[in-house]
Design a protein around this motif. Structure first.
Motif, PDB file in Angstrom:
ATOM      1  N   GLY A   1       0.629  -1.044  -0.274  1.00 30.00           N
ATOM      2  CA  GLY A   1      -0.306  -0.252   0.485  1.00 30.00           C
ATOM      3  C   GLY A   1       1.131   0.683  -0.184  1.00 30.00           C
ATOM      4  N   TYR A   2       2.186   1.131   0.203  1.00 34.34           N
ATOM      5  CA  TYR A   2       2.517   2.542   0.328  1.00 34.34           C
ATOM      6  C   TYR A   2       2.880   2.968  -1.242  1.00 34.34           C
ATOM      7  N   ARG A   3       2.637   4.172  -0.868  1.00 32.79           N
ATOM      8  CA  ARG A   3       3.009   5.136  -2.180  1.00 32.79           C
ATOM      9  C   ARG A   3       4.042   5.969  -2.114  1.00 32.79           C
ATOM     10  N   VAL A   4       4.740   5.800  -3.078  1.00 30.42           N
ATOM     11  CA  VAL A   4       6.534   6.667  -3.147  1.00 30.42           C
ATOM     12  C   VAL A   4       5.707   8.293  -3.803  1.00 30.42           C
ATOM     13  N   ASP A   5       4.495   8.772  -4.386  1.00 33.93           N
ATOM     14  CA  ASP A   5       4.398   9.479  -5.013  1.00 33.93           C
ATOM     15  C   ASP A   5       4.051  10.646  -3.910  1.00 33.93           C
ATOM     16  N   LEU A   6       3.768  10.617  -2.735  1.00 26.87           N
ATOM     17  CA  LEU A   6       2.926  10.655  -2.105  1.00 26.87           C
ATOM     18  C   LEU A   6       3.932  10.905  -0.725  1.00 26.87           C
ATOM     19  N   CYS A   7       4.700  10.308  -1.336  1.00 23.58           N
ATOM     20  CA  CYS A   7       5.328  10.447  -0.162  1.00 23.58           C
ATOM     21  C   CYS A   7       7.472  10.370  -0.409  1.00 23.58           C
ATOM     22  N   ALA A   8       7.101  11.131  -1.485  1.00 26.88           N
ATOM     23  CA  ALA A   8       8.228  11.920  -2.176  1.00 26.88           C
ATOM     24  C   ALA A   8       9.447  13.356  -1.754  1.00 26.88           C
ATOM     25  N   TRP A   9      10.230  13.003  -1.348  1.00 22.73           N
ATOM     26  CA  TRP A   9      10.700  13.885  -0.043  1.00 22.73           C
ATOM     27  C   TRP A   9      10.779  15.557  -1.731  1.00 22.73           C
ATOM     28  N   ASP A  10      10.414  16.340   0.301  1.00 21.13           N
ATOM     29  CA  ASP A  10      10.737  18.046  -0.836  1.00 21.13           C
ATOM     30  C   ASP A  10      12.066  18.049  -0.691  1.00 21.13           C
ATOM     31  N   TRP A  11      12.449  18.494  -2.421  1.00 22.91           N
ATOM     32  CA  TRP A  11      14.146  19.001  -2.285  1.00 22.91           C
ATOM     33  C   TRP A  11      14.402  20.617  -2.865  1.00 22.91           C
ATOM     34  N   LYS A  12      13.086  20.912  -2.845  1.00 25.76           N
ATOM     35  CA  LYS A  12      12.972  22.177  -3.040  1.00 25.76           C
ATOM     36  C   LYS A  12      12.466  23.410  -2.349  1.00 25.76           C
ATOM     37  N   THR A  13      11.942  23.225  -1.660  1.00 24.05           N
ATOM     38  CA  THR A  13      11.171  24.042  -0.558  1.00 24.05           C
ATOM     39  C   THR A  13      12.129  25.620   0.454  1.00 24.05           C
ATOM     40  N   LYS A  14      12.331  26.192   0.282  1.00 25.74           N
ATOM     41  CA  LYS A  14      13.569  27.099   1.038  1.00 25.74           C
ATOM     42  C   LYS A  14      13.291  26.954   2.386  1.00 25.74           C
ATOM     43  N   PHE A  15      14.338  26.854   3.549  1.00 28.40           N
ATOM     44  CA  PHE A  15      14.227  27.070   4.748  1.00 28.40           C
ATOM     45  C   PHE A  15      14.825  27.836   5.889  1.00 28.40           C
ATOM     46  N   LYS A  16      14.072  28.554   6.362  1.00 26.59           N
ATOM     47  CA  LYS A  16      14.634  29.939   6.685  1.00 26.59           C
ATOM     48  C   LYS A  16      14.912  29.494   8.651  1.00 26.59           C
ATOM     49  N   GLN A  17      15.208  30.809   9.790  1.00 23.32           N
ATOM     50  CA  GLN A  17      15.168  30.410  10.689  1.00 23.32           C
ATOM     51  C   GLN A  17      13.695  31.333  11.269  1.00 23.32           C
ATOM     52  N   PRO A  18      12.695  30.460  11.537  1.00 21.14           N
ATOM     53  CA  PRO A  18      11.822  31.322  12.430  1.00 21.14           C
ATOM     54  C   PRO A  18      11.728  32.627  13.323  1.00 21.14           C
ATOM     55  N   LEU A  19      11.353  33.392  13.209  1.00 24.99           N
ATOM     56  CA  LEU A  19      11.672  34.848  13.393  1.00 24.99           C
ATOM     57  C   LEU A  19      11.023  35.032  15.020  1.00 24.99           C
ATOM     58  N   ARG A  20      11.461  35.290  16.015  1.00 26.58           N
ATOM     59  CA  ARG A  20      10.821  35.548  17.701  1.00 26.58           C
ATOM     60  C   ARG A  20       9.236  36.596  17.009  1.00 26.58           C
ATOM     61  N   ALA A  21       9.559  37.792  16.289  1.00 28.33           N
ATOM     62  CA  ALA A  21       8.293  38.631  16.443  1.00 28.33           C
ATOM     63  C   ALA A  21       6.985  37.845  15.317  1.00 28.33           C
ATOM     64  N   ARG A  22       7.348  37.129  14.366  1.00 28.37           N
ATOM     65  CA  ARG A  22       6.070  37.054  13.635  1.00 28.37           C
ATOM     66  C   ARG A  22       6.621  34.834  13.333  1.00 28.37           C
ATOM     67  N   ALA A  23       5.595  34.334  13.413  1.00 28.71           N
ATOM     68  CA  ALA A  23       5.033  32.843  13.369  1.00 28.71           C
ATOM     69  C   ALA A  23       5.645  32.707  11.556  1.00 28.71           C
ATOM     70  N   SER A  24       6.674  31.549  11.480  1.00 28.24           N
ATOM     71  CA  SER A  24       6.502  30.477  10.306  1.00 28.24           C
ATOM     72  C   SER A  24       5.232  30.212   9.640  1.00 28.24           C
ATOM     73  N   VAL A  25       4.468  29.642   8.969  1.00 32.92           N
ATOM     74  CA  VAL A  25       3.320  28.937   8.900  1.00 32.92           C
ATOM     75  C   VAL A  25       3.200  27.420   7.979  1.00 32.92           C
ATOM     76  N   ALA A  26       3.217  26.478   8.007  1.00 32.14           N
ATOM     77  CA  ALA A  26       2.796  25.512   7.065  1.00 32.14           C
ATOM     78  C   ALA A  26       1.925  24.690   6.735  1.00 32.14           C
ATOM     79  N   LYS A  27       1.165  24.320   6.082  1.00 36.67           N
ATOM     80  CA  LYS A  27       0.480  23.381   5.924  1.00 36.67           C
ATOM     81  C   LYS A  27       0.499  21.967   5.890  1.00 36.67           C
ATOM     82  N   ILE A  28       0.209  21.038   6.229  1.00 34.18           N
ATOM     83  CA  ILE A  28       0.345  20.009   6.855  1.00 34.18           C
ATOM     84  C   ILE A  28      -0.482  18.627   6.093  1.00 34.18           C
ATOM     85  N   GLU A  29      -0.723  17.981   5.046  1.00 32.49           N
ATOM     86  CA  GLU A  29      -1.393  17.044   5.126  1.00 32.49           C
ATOM     87  C   GLU A  29      -1.119  15.834   5.612  1.00 32.49           C
ATOM     88  N   ALA A  30      -2.867  15.364   5.617  1.00 32.11           N
ATOM     89  CA  ALA A  30      -3.018  13.919   6.599  1.00 32.11           C
ATOM     90  C   ALA A  30      -2.093  13.081   5.225  1.00 32.11           C
TER      91      ALA A  30
END
Length: 482
Positions: free
Chosen positions: A284-313
């Motif tokens: 039942g494993y789905r390779v397409d649903l578990c593909a790694w995200d190599w494109k998103t840019k990461f940065k340190q969270p700011l103290r004054a403003r929260a970073s937000v991410a949408k996480i799918e079940a």
């Protein structure tokens, strides 16, 4: 090439075509139609002939089994030809043995029979080639199990359609992938023995698979590794766009084309995802649903403003966009709910990813998430192609057994930390430097049934404006009496 040799080659090709077509017509004429429109001999003993649009089968299988096999082969070939974009233009002839020792001596090719008696199968191809032109005829010899006729028929299709089947890793890997093709289903559904072998054996390296001098027919264990690589590359959106053109070039024997030339710069990413796939492999494993995200840019969270991410079940690890430092504390707040499918009672997989849960238990000091009773509501799975499943609607705290809980992991230089629990609201201490990835904890084989998204906010632990518990906000706006 002189005119004389050109004329001679054309004559040979014509003779070969006439011979092949004559033998095919003779077999067709000797096989009167059965009740279902297929053709079978009327002989009372020995193998019978069965024919469909694309296949001619000589077999000692009972008629109902032979016709069922024809149906499976036709369905598989439809998917295979759609993938390669080339129709099947020549009948695929197969000898399929249920009791090979009972066939009359001399009635079948001895090499083909020997391969079947050894527990395998073989596809023998002969014909003429001249540059890019070819005229090939393949004959399949296979046992009557549910996998070998499909596997060998893919070799026959490729040989007759492209003139060759490609290098061993691709030829055998794609034959294994193709025999498991199912319309509208990209999940892993392989032989239980193959699954157990891949789950319990140290991984064969990428270099050993594509750069060694392995030969076809060596062992089912080697076939299993080739399947794993081809399945991962073929279904993973990070690599699938290059995999099909690579395969077509290998089948057409184009110059200066190889796995290393096409994927060389991506080797570290492919190695990581190939190993990750094998580490979490279940039916039942789905390779397409578990593909790694190599494109998103990461940065340190700011103290004054929260970073937000949408996480799918319904997906594997997903980028939070947050870079974290080892030993530093971070706040998190997950708003919303998602729906997770209940595992079927007959499933072979465990009801949850126990290995990941054990890893989380090994690092309790990395998490200080607030624990509260989760909000749970039962619904039904909306997916129409699979059996309807009972669904549990939960927040980021998940269920009591751990399914549906928001969890995290740190990625750094192609290495992962131990997964750790989060939930709806709280703080965690980063176990190592790197990129924070998040997911809904559930068995890797049932993710495709899950739905819903959580909105996850992140801040450094020393932020002057702390995050609020999303459930407090929900209670504040809830109408009186609800």
């Amino acid at each position: 090439m002189t005119a004389r040799w050109t004329s001679r080659l054309l004559c040979l090709l014509l003779v070969a075509l006439v011979t092949m077509n004559t033998s095919e017509l003779a077999a067709r004429a000797a096989a009167p139609k059965s009740k279902r429109g297929k053709q079978g001999t009327t002989a009372s003993t020995g193998p019978r002939n069965y024919r469909s649009k694309n296949f001619l089968i000589h077999t000692d299988m009972p008629p109902e089994e032979a016709e069922e096999l024809l149906g499976r082969l036709e369905r598989m070939l439809k998917l295979v030809t759609a993938y390669f974009g080339r129709p099947n233009r020549k009948i695929i002839e197969c000898y399929v043995f249920k009791e090979p020792r009972k066939w009359a001596p001399g009635s079948v090719d001895p090499e083909g029979l020997a391969s079947v008696l050894a527990g395998g199968g073989v596809t023998k191809t002969s014909g003429l080639t001249s540059g890019a032109r070819f005229n090939m005829k393949s004959i399949v010899y296979a046992g009557a199990d549910r996998g070998t006729p499909q596997h060998e028929s893919i070799h026959a299709y490729c040989a007759q359609t492209f003139g060759r089947t490609g290098p061993t890793w691709y030829s055998e890997g794609m034959a294994e992938v193709g025999k498991y093709f199912r319309d509208g289903d990209d999940s892993v559904q392989i032989h239980p023995g193959v699954l157990k072998y891949l789950q319990t054996t140290p991984h064969k390296t990428l270099d050993d698979l594509v750069n060694s001098n392995e030969i076809t027919g060596d062992s089912w264990q080697n076939y299993a590794w080739r399947w794993a690589l081809c399945h991962m590359l073929g279904y993973n959106p990070n690599y699938s766009s290059r995999f099909k053109p690579l395969g077509m070039a290998l089948l057409q024997k184009k110059r200066n084309v190889s796995f290393n030339r096409v994927y060389g710069p991506m080797a570290p990413e492919i190695t990581f995802e190939y190993d990750f796939f094998l580490d979490h492999l279940v039916q039942g494993y789905r390779v397409d649903l578990c593909a790694w995200d190599w494109k998103t840019k990461f940065k340190q969270p700011l103290r004054a403003r929260a970073s937000v991410a949408k996480i799918e079940a319904g997906r594997g690890w997903q980028a939070s966009r947050a870079l974290v430092d080892a030993g530093s504390e971070y706040q998190f707040a997950a708003s919303g709910t998602w729906k997770i499918a209940r595992p079927p009672e007959t499933a072979d997989e465990k009801p949850q990813d126990q290995a990941e849960e054990e890893k989380a238990d090994e690092t309790p000091q990395s998490t200080t998430a607030t624990k509260r009773r989760s909000t749970s509501r039962r619904t039904r799975s909306p997916r129409s192609k699979s059996p309807q499943r009972e669904m549990d609607e939960v927040d980021g705290d998940g269920l009591e057994d751990g399914r549906g809980k928001l969890v995290g992991v740190i990625f750094n230089d192609y290495e992962l930390s131990e997964p750790f629990e989060l939930g709806v609201f709280g703080t965690f201490t980063a176990p190592m430097d790197g990129q924070l990835f998040l997911r809904c904890r559930d068995d890797w084989g049932v993710l495709a049934h899950n739905t819903g998204v959580l909105s996850v906010r992140l801040k450094p632990g020393d932020s002057p404006v702390p995050l609020k518990d999303p459930r407090e906000d929900a209670r504040a706006v809830r109408p009186a009496g609800k």
